[in-house]
Motif scaffolding. Structure first.
Motif, PDB file in Angstrom:
ATOM      1  N   GLY A 189      55.701 -54.674   3.682  1.00  0.00           N
ATOM      2  CA  GLY A 189      55.384 -53.530   4.932  1.00  0.00           C
ATOM      3  C   GLY A 189      56.195 -52.630   4.480  1.00  0.00           C
ATOM      4  N   ASP A 190      55.533 -52.062   2.722  1.00  0.00           N
ATOM      5  CA  ASP A 190      56.275 -50.644   2.195  1.00  0.00           C
ATOM      6  C   ASP A 190      55.232 -49.749   2.306  1.00  0.00           C
ATOM      7  N   VAL A 191      56.124 -49.108   3.402  1.00  0.00           N
ATOM      8  CA  VAL A 191      54.878 -47.339   3.432  1.00  0.00           C
ATOM      9  C   VAL A 191      54.605 -46.977   2.732  1.00  0.00           C
ATOM     10  N   TYR A 192      55.011 -47.157   1.914  1.00  0.00           N
ATOM     11  CA  TYR A 192      54.342 -46.124   0.608  1.00  0.00           C
ATOM     12  C   TYR A 192      53.195 -46.454   0.084  1.00  0.00           C
ATOM     13  N   VAL A 193      52.047 -47.341   0.421  1.00  0.00           N
ATOM     14  CA  VAL A 193      50.858 -48.262   0.247  1.00  0.00           C
ATOM     15  C   VAL A 193      50.126 -47.838   0.992  1.00  0.00           C
ATOM     16  N   GLN A 194      50.237 -47.805   2.036  1.00  0.00           N
ATOM     17  CA  GLN A 194      48.638 -48.486   2.688  1.00  0.00           C
ATOM     18  C   GLN A 194      48.976 -48.246   4.259  1.00  0.00           C
ATOM     19  N   ALA A 202      55.646 -48.987  13.485  1.00  0.00           N
ATOM     20  CA  ALA A 202      56.521 -51.195  13.151  1.00  0.00           C
ATOM     21  C   ALA A 202      56.948 -50.580  11.646  1.00  0.00           C
ATOM     22  N   TYR A 203      56.048 -50.099  10.623  1.00  0.00           N
ATOM     23  CA  TYR A 203      56.757 -50.454   9.508  1.00  0.00           C
ATOM     24  C   TYR A 203      58.138 -49.454   9.075  1.00  0.00           C
ATOM     25  N   LEU A 204      58.255 -48.636   9.725  1.00  0.00           N
ATOM     26  CA  LEU A 204      59.727 -47.887   9.700  1.00  0.00           C
ATOM     27  C   LEU A 204      60.182 -48.350  10.439  1.00  0.00           C
ATOM     28  N   ASP A 230      62.176 -39.835  13.281  1.00  0.00           N
ATOM     29  CA  ASP A 230      63.401 -40.108  12.519  1.00  0.00           C
ATOM     30  C   ASP A 230      63.780 -40.554  11.298  1.00  0.00           C
ATOM     31  N   SER A 231      62.720 -41.136  10.246  1.00  0.00           N
ATOM     32  CA  SER A 231      62.582 -41.834   9.559  1.00  0.00           C
ATOM     33  C   SER A 231      62.217 -40.709   8.242  1.00  0.00           C
ATOM     34  N   VAL A 232      61.413 -39.701   8.330  1.00  0.00           N
ATOM     35  CA  VAL A 232      61.043 -38.975   7.821  1.00  0.00           C
ATOM     36  C   VAL A 232      62.947 -38.032   7.705  1.00  0.00           C
TER      37      VAL A 232
END
Length: 395
Positions: free
Chosen positions: A30-35, A160-162, A179-181
């Motif tokens: 679930g790491d959004v920084y990958v793909q 969903a990831y965030l 919100d996450s950004v």
């Protein structure tokens, strides 16, 4: 891993032996920084220098499923040297592999203790750029149906990831991404809190045209504001064939251009059309431009060409892969010529030309990989030799 990746790994372990230096599984945490927009699972194969792609295709081809949906993402392929270079260019991926990746076979090439934590600004810039890409879902009518569906899927996967859920309207999903950004942006040194939406507040600060995109800059990216936003200023632009919408705040746009997409500024891709020019006066570190230039051939070398070639179903598909990526190399040369004309980059091209169409397809794809490695090395060298204080001012 899914079943296709398990079959590929087993076949490579049997056939390659010690020439399979390592294999890693990643992307399932679930790491959004990958793909964020792709399949959840990825398989990375690290092979010896003398294992060519044609030999690897003979190993992978018989076990790769015919259905792309069943198979998922094709394997990534690197040598130890090309992987080391790639991870220097993509520190977020390096961190994910070191801390979250699973070594499946071979040597341990990455030790978490030796991989520096990626700077918070890198994460914020990456996420801001991903949010811009996902914002295309806000104007699905501007896209062909297949692209509109892909944009909606990308946005909901990112949400969903965030946030843990992809439920709600498109605007609500995008607002949760925002919100996450904003949480990351407000954690940066010197950051100011985001503006809250108020009655009658400005909806559109600026509009740019960037290649095949209309970029709308707004100070408010809450769900209510997005739902009420009047798109009259951009409707005409979006009616052009192939044009897609991108939405961002001025702060997010500037940060993504500074760290993720600096070539867009260097190549003068942003045309200001309306409102306040929020990019006026922006200066880009030259090292960031060199790094962005190096990322493209490195990503093609490890992530795209091997996967496309290994899973091409027949000879016609293999020739199509070669044709497509020769065109990408041509575009790379044209881009470098433009950097030469605009910013005095030294002229450059690989020392050996690509073989002609009469050469075996395996020879041609090996030459493509060689050219990609040469371009990646060239730009990494330029990045190293450029003084840290050198900056480029946007026109």
């Amino acid at each position: 891993m899914n079943e296709a990746h398990e079959a590929v790994l087993s076949a490579c372990v049997r056939a390659l032996g010690d020439d399979l230096h390592a294999a890693y599984g990643y992307g399932s945490t679930g790491d959004v920084y990958v793909q964020p927009a792709g399949p959840e699972h990825a398989l990375l194969l690290v092979i010896a220098d003398d294992v060519d792609l044609e030999s690897l295709r003979e190993i992978v081809g018989p076990v790769w499923p015919a259905s792309g949906e069943e198979a998922g993402r094709p394997p990534l392929v690197a040598t130890p040297r090309s992987l080391e270079r790639h991870l220097r260019l993509f520190p977020l991926l390096a961190n994910h592999l070191a801390h979250e990746g699973e070594r499946l076979a071979g040597k341990r090439l990455l030790a978490a203790a030796r991989v520096p934590e990626a700077h918070l600004a890198e994460r914020a810039a990456y996420l801001a750029a991903q949010a811009m890409e996902a914002s295309a879902a806000l104007a699905p009518a501007a896209l062909p149906p297949v692209r509109a569906e892909a944009a909606e899927e990308r946005l909901r996967r990112l949400a969903a990831y965030l946030s843990g859920t992809e439920d709600g309207t498109t605007a609500e999903c995008f607002a949760r991404v925002q919100d996450s950004v904003q949480e990351l942006l407000e954690a940066l040194p010197g950051a100011r809190p985001a503006r809250a939406a108020t009655a009658g507040s400005e909806r559109v600060s600026a509009i740019y045209e960037e290649t095949d995109r209309v970029v709308v800059v707004t100070p408010v990216l809450a769900a209510e504001a997005l739902g009420e936003m009047a798109w009259a200023e951009v409707d005409g632009r979006l009616e052009k064939p192939g044009m897609a919408l991108r939405v961002s705040t001025a702060e997010q746009l500037r940060l993504s251009l500074l760290l993720e997409r600096p070539l867009d500024v260097a190549l003068e891709r942003y045309q200001h059309l309306h409102g306040r020019d929020v990019l006026e006066g922006i200066t880009i570190p030259m090292r960031a431009i060199w790094r962005h230039a190096a990322r493209t051939p490195s990503a093609l070398l490890i992530e795209e060409v091997p996967g496309a070639y290994l899973t091409a179903g027949d000879d016609e598909a293999r020739h199509r892969v070669v044709h497509d990526y020769q065109n990408r190399l041509l575009n790379m040369r044209l881009q470098h010529e433009l950097l030469h004309r605009l910013h005095d980059f030294e002229p450059a091209e690989p020392p050996e030309p690509l073989p002609g169409r009469d050469a075996p397809v395996g020879t041609r794809v090996k030459a493509i990989l060689g050219h990609l490695g040469w371009w990646a090395d060239h730009y990494v060298q330029g990045m190293r030799e450029t003084p840290a204080g050198n900056r480029l001012r946007a026109p």
